[in-house]
Design a protein around this motif. Structure first.
Motif, PDB file in Angstrom:
ATOM      1  N   UNK A  60     -26.119  26.235 -24.593  1.00  0.00           N
ATOM      2  CA  UNK A  60     -26.615  25.289 -24.649  1.00  0.00           C
ATOM      3  C   UNK A  60     -25.435  24.305 -24.572  1.00  0.00           C
ATOM      4  N   UNK A  61     -24.845  24.038 -25.571  1.00  0.00           N
ATOM      5  CA  UNK A  61     -23.268  22.952 -25.289  1.00  0.00           C
ATOM      6  C   UNK A  61     -22.194  22.836 -24.478  1.00  0.00           C
ATOM      7  N   UNK A  62     -22.271  24.177 -24.450  1.00  0.00           N
ATOM      8  CA  UNK A  62     -21.158  24.583 -23.226  1.00  0.00           C
ATOM      9  C   UNK A  62     -21.826  23.977 -22.112  1.00  0.00           C
ATOM     10  N   UNK A  63     -22.832  24.725 -21.784  1.00  0.00           N
ATOM     11  CA  UNK A  63     -23.735  24.198 -20.507  1.00  0.00           C
ATOM     12  C   UNK A  63     -23.905  23.020 -19.687  1.00  0.00           C
ATOM     13  N   UNK A  64     -23.845  21.882 -21.418  1.00  0.00           N
ATOM     14  CA  UNK A  64     -24.536  20.469 -21.375  1.00  0.00           C
ATOM     15  C   UNK A  64     -23.034  19.771 -21.091  1.00  0.00           C
ATOM     16  N   UNK A  65     -21.995  20.292 -21.737  1.00  0.00           N
ATOM     17  CA  UNK A  65     -20.273  19.944 -21.461  1.00  0.00           C
ATOM     18  C   UNK A  65     -20.313  19.852 -19.656  1.00  0.00           C
ATOM     19  N   UNK A  66     -20.815  21.220 -18.882  1.00  0.00           N
ATOM     20  CA  UNK A  66     -20.187  20.693 -17.582  1.00  0.00           C
ATOM     21  C   UNK A  66     -20.666  19.499 -17.125  1.00  0.00           C
ATOM     22  N   UNK A  67     -19.927  19.610 -15.998  1.00  0.00           N
ATOM     23  CA  UNK A  67     -20.822  18.209 -14.753  1.00  0.00           C
ATOM     24  C   UNK A  67     -21.056  18.661 -13.994  1.00  0.00           C
ATOM     25  N   UNK A  68     -22.227  18.171 -13.406  1.00  0.00           N
ATOM     26  CA  UNK A  68     -23.487  17.836 -12.675  1.00  0.00           C
ATOM     27  C   UNK A  68     -23.010  18.272 -11.584  1.00  0.00           C
ATOM     28  N   UNK A  69     -21.746  18.271 -11.059  1.00  0.00           N
ATOM     29  CA  UNK A  69     -21.556  19.322 -10.415  1.00  0.00           C
ATOM     30  C   UNK A  69     -21.032  20.932  -9.904  1.00  0.00           C
ATOM     31  N   UNK A  70     -20.401  20.914 -11.579  1.00  0.00           N
ATOM     32  CA  UNK A  70     -20.352  22.062 -11.804  1.00  0.00           C
ATOM     33  C   UNK A  70     -21.964  22.868 -12.121  1.00  0.00           C
ATOM     34  N   UNK A  71     -23.189  21.659 -12.346  1.00  0.00           N
ATOM     35  CA  UNK A  71     -23.748  22.913 -12.478  1.00  0.00           C
ATOM     36  C   UNK A  71     -25.125  23.072 -11.433  1.00  0.00           C
ATOM     37  N   UNK A  72     -24.721  22.369 -10.040  1.00  0.00           N
ATOM     38  CA  UNK A  72     -25.016  22.330  -8.722  1.00  0.00           C
ATOM     39  C   UNK A  72     -24.735  23.846  -8.062  1.00  0.00           C
ATOM     40  N   UNK A  73     -22.571  23.853  -8.213  1.00  0.00           N
ATOM     41  CA  UNK A  73     -22.211  24.899  -7.696  1.00  0.00           C
ATOM     42  C   UNK A  73     -23.067  25.916  -8.282  1.00  0.00           C
TER      43      UNK A  73
END
Length: 143
Positions: A126-139
């Motif tokens: 969860x912390x790794x996922x949270x640390x990603x920017x919104x762009x990384x998560x979107x892409x």
């Protein structure tokens, strides 16, 4: 239980007055003598010599009871010994229950530790996922 018993301990175990036990031990009957030893008891007052106390090895209880039975009604001794046996049986049963309970508790602790490890992995993910920017998560979602 200790290997040697003081007269007070012997009196408690077999249910006979301590003075009678002391008198019988002091006679040093040939059947009892091999089971006796003399030790120094702590002095009751300062600057006094320690007293010598006779102690009976635990396997000397049988000949002592035989000697006592000549002078004391054996039913009292037998009653007390029965109580001791019942008490020991109760302690053994209780000990078995506690050992089973310990095994169960160890299993629960092991399960909880495994669950804790799984939760730590989930928290790290969860912390790794949270640390990603919104762009990384979107892409990433788009792929």
């Amino acid at each position: 239980m200790e290997l040697y018993l003081n007269p007070s301990d012997v009196a408690e175990v077999i249910g006979v007055d301590e003075e009678i036990i002391k008198q019988t031990l002091n006679r040093k009957h040939p059947e009892i003598e091999p089971f006796l030893r003399t030790v120094a008891a702590p002095a009751e007052e300062e600057n006094t010599e320690p007293k010598a106390v006779l102690q009976l090895r635990i396997d000397g209880l049988a000949p002592l009871i035989t000697q006592l039975s000549y002078n004391i009604p054996t039913n009292e001794i037998i009653e007390n010994l029965i109580c001791q046996v019942v008490h020991i049986a109760y302690l053994n049963e209780n000990n078995e229950k506690l050992e089973k309970e310990v095994v169960e508790l160890r299993e629960k602790v092991k399960l909880l530790q495994e669950e804790r490890a799984d939760l730590r992995v989930q928290i790290n993910n969860f912390q790794e996922e949270k640390a990603k920017t919104w762009k990384d998560r979107l892409f990433k979602l788009g792929n």
